[in-house]
Design an enzyme around this catalytic site. Structure first.
Site, PDB file in Angstrom:
ATOM      1  N   GLN A  16      -6.402  20.543 -26.225  1.00  0.00           N
ATOM      2  CA  GLN A  16      -7.043  21.507 -27.330  1.00  0.00           C
ATOM      3  C   GLN A  16      -8.475  21.312 -27.150  1.00  0.00           C
ATOM      4  OE1 GLN A  16      -7.313  23.017 -31.944  1.00  0.00           O
ATOM      5  NE2 GLN A  16      -5.543  22.077 -31.215  1.00  0.00           N
ATOM      6  N   GLU A 138      -5.833  15.193 -32.530  1.00  0.00           N
ATOM      7  CA  GLU A 138      -6.696  15.867 -33.805  1.00  0.00           C
ATOM      8  C   GLU A 138      -6.422  14.837 -35.095  1.00  0.00           C
ATOM      9  OE1 GLU A 138      -8.076  18.901 -34.252  1.00  0.00           O
ATOM     10  OE2 GLU A 138      -8.298  18.160 -36.329  1.00  0.00           O
ATOM     11  N   ASP A 167     -10.034  18.541 -32.793  1.00  0.00           N
ATOM     12  CA  ASP A 167     -10.094  19.347 -31.474  1.00  0.00           C
ATOM     13  C   ASP A 167     -11.146  20.453 -31.123  1.00  0.00           C
ATOM     14  OD1 ASP A 167      -8.401  17.474 -30.247  1.00  0.00           O
ATOM     15  OD2 ASP A 167      -6.362  18.778 -31.058  1.00  0.00           O
ATOM     16  N   GLY A 246     -20.530  22.239 -52.402  1.00  0.00           N
ATOM     17  CA  GLY A 246     -21.787  22.471 -52.943  1.00  0.00           C
ATOM     18  C   GLY A 246     -22.163  22.198 -54.316  1.00  0.00           C
ATOM     19  N   GLY A 247     -21.258  21.773 -55.171  1.00  0.00           N
ATOM     20  CA  GLY A 247     -21.782  21.246 -56.525  1.00  0.00           C
ATOM     21  C   GLY A 247     -21.513  22.144 -57.377  1.00  0.00           C
TER      22      GLY A 247
HETATM   23  N1  CAO Z   1      -4.339  15.216 -10.333  1.00  0.00           N
HETATM   24  C1  CAO Z   1      -4.015  14.089 -10.536  1.00  0.00           C
HETATM   25  N2  CAO Z   1      -3.991  13.363 -11.630  1.00  0.00           N
HETATM   26  C2  CAO Z   1      -4.360  13.955 -12.796  1.00  0.00           C
HETATM   27  C3  CAO Z   1      -4.745  15.141 -12.763  1.00  0.00           C
HETATM   28  C4  CAO Z   1      -4.924  16.092 -11.472  1.00  0.00           C
HETATM   29  N3  CAO Z   1      -5.248  17.099 -11.374  1.00  0.00           N
HETATM   30  N4  CAO Z   1      -5.208  15.793 -13.993  1.00  0.00           N
HETATM   31  C5  CAO Z   1      -5.070  14.300 -14.695  1.00  0.00           C
HETATM   32  N5  CAO Z   1      -4.461  13.543 -13.825  1.00  0.00           N
HETATM   33  C6  CAO Z   1      -4.240  12.154 -14.399  1.00  0.00           C
HETATM   34  C7  CAO Z   1      -5.154  11.152 -14.906  1.00  0.00           C
HETATM   35  O1  CAO Z   1      -6.004  10.934 -14.026  1.00  0.00           O
HETATM   36  C8  CAO Z   1      -4.467  10.212 -15.507  1.00  0.00           C
HETATM   37  O2  CAO Z   1      -4.266   9.086 -14.729  1.00  0.00           O
HETATM   38  P1  CAO Z   1      -4.276   7.602 -14.962  1.00  0.00           P
HETATM   39  O3  CAO Z   1      -3.573   7.476 -16.395  1.00  0.00           O
HETATM   40  O4  CAO Z   1      -3.696   7.117 -13.783  1.00  0.00           O
HETATM   41  O5  CAO Z   1      -5.712   7.296 -15.010  1.00  0.00           O
HETATM   42  C9  CAO Z   1      -3.256  10.946 -16.068  1.00  0.00           C
HETATM   43  O6  CAO Z   1      -3.208  12.327 -15.436  1.00  0.00           O
HETATM   44  C10 CAO Z   1      -3.195  11.268 -17.561  1.00  0.00           C
HETATM   45  O7  CAO Z   1      -4.336  11.754 -18.266  1.00  0.00           O
HETATM   46  P2  CAO Z   1      -4.627  11.289 -19.831  1.00  0.00           P
HETATM   47  O8  CAO Z   1      -4.557   9.931 -19.969  1.00  0.00           O
HETATM   48  O9  CAO Z   1      -5.990  11.916 -19.940  1.00  0.00           O
HETATM   49  O10 CAO Z   1      -3.553  11.974 -20.465  1.00  0.00           O
HETATM   50  P3  CAO Z   1      -2.609  11.648 -21.576  1.00  0.00           P
HETATM   51  O11 CAO Z   1      -1.734  12.660 -21.706  1.00  0.00           O
HETATM   52  O12 CAO Z   1      -1.972  10.298 -21.450  1.00  0.00           O
HETATM   53  O13 CAO Z   1      -3.445  11.515 -22.768  1.00  0.00           O
HETATM   54  C11 CAO Z   1      -4.971  12.421 -24.611  1.00  0.00           C
HETATM   55  C12 CAO Z   1      -3.763  12.637 -23.415  1.00  0.00           C
HETATM   56  C13 CAO Z   1      -5.526  13.775 -24.970  1.00  0.00           C
HETATM   57  C14 CAO Z   1      -4.796  11.547 -25.729  1.00  0.00           C
HETATM   58  C15 CAO Z   1      -6.368  11.569 -23.630  1.00  0.00           C
HETATM   59  O14 CAO Z   1      -6.610  12.400 -22.704  1.00  0.00           O
HETATM   60  C16 CAO Z   1      -7.558  11.463 -24.568  1.00  0.00           C
HETATM   61  O15 CAO Z   1      -7.569  10.584 -25.277  1.00  0.00           O
HETATM   62  N6  CAO Z   1      -8.608  12.046 -24.219  1.00  0.00           N
HETATM   63  C17 CAO Z   1      -9.838  12.311 -24.943  1.00  0.00           C
HETATM   64  C18 CAO Z   1      -9.588  12.727 -26.521  1.00  0.00           C
HETATM   65  C19 CAO Z   1      -9.327  14.173 -26.611  1.00  0.00           C
HETATM   66  O16 CAO Z   1      -9.710  15.133 -26.094  1.00  0.00           O
HETATM   67  N7  CAO Z   1      -8.149  14.136 -27.401  1.00  0.00           N
HETATM   68  C20 CAO Z   1      -7.927  15.461 -27.881  1.00  0.00           C
HETATM   69  C21 CAO Z   1      -6.689  16.106 -27.250  1.00  0.00           C
HETATM   70  S1  CAO Z   1      -6.287  17.647 -28.158  1.00  0.00           S
HETATM   71  O17 CAO Z   1      -5.388  16.970 -29.290  1.00  0.00           O
END
Ligand code: CAO
Length: 423
Positions: A16, A138, A167, A246-247
């Site tokens: 998101q 979030e 988010d 705002g008070g």
């Molecule tokens: N091709 C190949 N690999 C891909 C890819 C693509 N097109 N797109 C993503 N990937 C891979 C990433 O490289 C990653 O691999 P590694 O773990 O080997 O580095 C893997 O997919 C997973 O990516 P991720 O760790 O970002 O995803 P997740 O689901 O494990 O975590 C989230 C999700 C949101 C917790 C994390 O991305 C995060 O902390 N983001 C920053 C904060 C954020 O935006 N949070 C809000 C999310 S909305 O609630």
């Protein structure tokens, strides 16, 4: 003409926070190219599914006006295609977990080498420091940014808010940073890195609660209901129920029908300028001049009594009738609107704040349009792309690959099967 015409965005976002940012850029006219893992795509496509086999509303409402390319950025050919995309684009936006982009081989240093004019914008849960490596969602951000500890009632636990300030709030902050960096690039000719941490964005939105944290040193916070109720303050900004930040004294009060309708309530504010009118409306004209009621400081320890009396009056009216009576008198009130009532408000469709969008898999659905209106850059909300719908056209038209080269790219497994764009 749109404000961001000619700006190409490599949209490496998911879930998101990032997608809300790139959706705004798309609405302002940028060409937003969403890079998604072949055959998988943004995880939200398959989350909270309401129409089996179709992209979810979670995805379709956050990815309007974008194009989708399937690309495996860990495959060698995929990395070469990604490098071409970085060369072509003005902005790269990502919200991967900390370190994910580096692990793919695309550190900020490498990205700058490929394209010194690119603006690379990142969302992470936390800024540099002890929590910098955490994955964050979030509600974690709402808790870490001070919102949860200051939301809810004094005698209850911390509460998270339904508005996605962690988010979507961070996506908005990042969007401001990107547009600002684009503006600076006009003069400097250079790109730069733009970072927005979810904790920081929530804290920015909870700024008034940090104001109150400091005011505590000078004594109790007199505008909080707690003060009038004689409840001592502790060391940290307390939860203030529905008091206004705002008070001005304000509460959520029952209206006619509250027994069966969970949203038959109004917000009601009694600021000093309208006190006399409030007294007339509720049938307590003596309170205008009575000792203990006539001035705001005198009223502080009687707010419960005053709002109970106002509520006796609001309970005789619907929340809309309360508005009809109070608005002409400049008494600030606001009906508690349900999502159903908002979805049925024709006025919001007239302004484009609510839109109806057609989708090839799911048919017509409602979405929230662009909340920011530019008089010279009109927004037309288009449906979200199907997974990989634009892979072929991006490879050929944006990146200039020949048909033979595209066949090789497909054969390498770097992109999914090429699809024809849907109607
Ligand atoms: N091709 C190949 N690999 C891909 C890819 C693509 N097109 N797109 C993503 N990937 C891979 C990433 O490289 C990653 O691999 P590694 O773990 O080997 O580095 C893997 O997919 C997973 O990516 P991720 O760790 O970002 O995803 P997740 O689901 O494990 O975590 C989230 C999700 C949101 C917790 C994390 O991305 C995060 O902390 N983001 C920053 C904060 C954020 O935006 N949070 C809000 C999310 S909305 O609630």
């Amino acid at each position: 003409m749109k404000a961001l015409d000619g700006i190409k965005v490599l949209d490496f976002t998911h879930v998101q926070s990032g997608p809300t940012c790139t959706q705004l850029l798309a609405w302002f006219g940028a060409d937003v190219i969403k890079v998604e893992r072949p055959g998988v795509g943004d995880a939200t496509r398959q989350q909270l599914v309401d129409v089996p086999g179709a992209d979810s509303l979670y995805f379709t409402m956050l990815n309007h006006n974008k194009r989708s390319i399937e690309l495996n950025s860990k495959n060698e050919t995929g990395k070469a295609v990604l490098t071409r995309l970085i060369q072509e684009c003005d902005v790269l936006v990502e919200n991967f977990a900390p370190g994910a982009l580096d692990r793919m081989g695309f550190s900020w240093e490498r990205i700058q080498e490929i394209n010194p004019r690119i603006i690379m914008a990142s969302i992470k849960g936390f800024g540099p420091g002890k929590y910098q490596d955490c994955k964050v969602y979030e509600n974690v951000a709402q808790c870490a940014g001070g919102s949860a500890s200051t939301t809810g009632f004094l005698d209850g636990p911390p509460v998270v808010t339904g508005a996605q300030i962690g988010d979507s709030g961070t996506g908005l902050h990042l969007c401001v940073g990107i547009v600002t960096a684009l503006f600076q690039r006009e003069k400097s000719g250079r790109g730069q890195k733009v970072s927005a941490a979810m904790q920081d964005a929530v804290l920015n939105l909870a700024r008034v609660k940090m104001r109150d944290q400091q005011r505590l040193a000078a004594g109790p916070l007199k505008e909080y209901s707690q003060f009038g109720e004689g409840i001592p303050f502790s060391e940290a900004t307390p939860r203030a129920g529905n008091d206004s930040g705002g008070g001005q004294p304000g509460r959520i009060l029952k209206c006619k029908g509250w027994e069966t309708d969970p949203n038959a309530y109004t917000y009601f504010i009694i600021q000093a300028a309208v006190w006399e009118k409030v007294c007339d409306v509720i049938g307590e004209p003596d309170w205008k001049t009575a000792d203990g009621f006539k001035s705001p400081p005198e009223r502080l320890d009687k707010l419960n009594q005053i709002f109970e009396r106002i509520e006796e009056w609001t309970m005789t009216k619907t929340k809309f009738e309360v508005m009809d009576v109070c608005n002409p008198l400049d008494i600030p009130v606001g009906p508690i609107l349900s999502m159903k009532e908002i979805a049925e408000d024709e006025g919001l469709y007239a302004t484009g704040t609510m839109v109806k969008v057609d989708h090839p898999e799911r048919g017509e659905y409602l979405s929230v349009g662009c909340p920011i209106k530019l008089s010279d850059s009109h927004v037309e909300v288009e449906r979200s792309p199907l997974l990989g719908e634009h892979t072929a056209e991006i490879l050929s038209q944006v990146l200039g690959y020949s048909d033979d080269e595209i066949q090789d790219i497909v054969a390498s497994g770097a992109v999914g099967e090429l699809k024809a764009a849907a109607e």
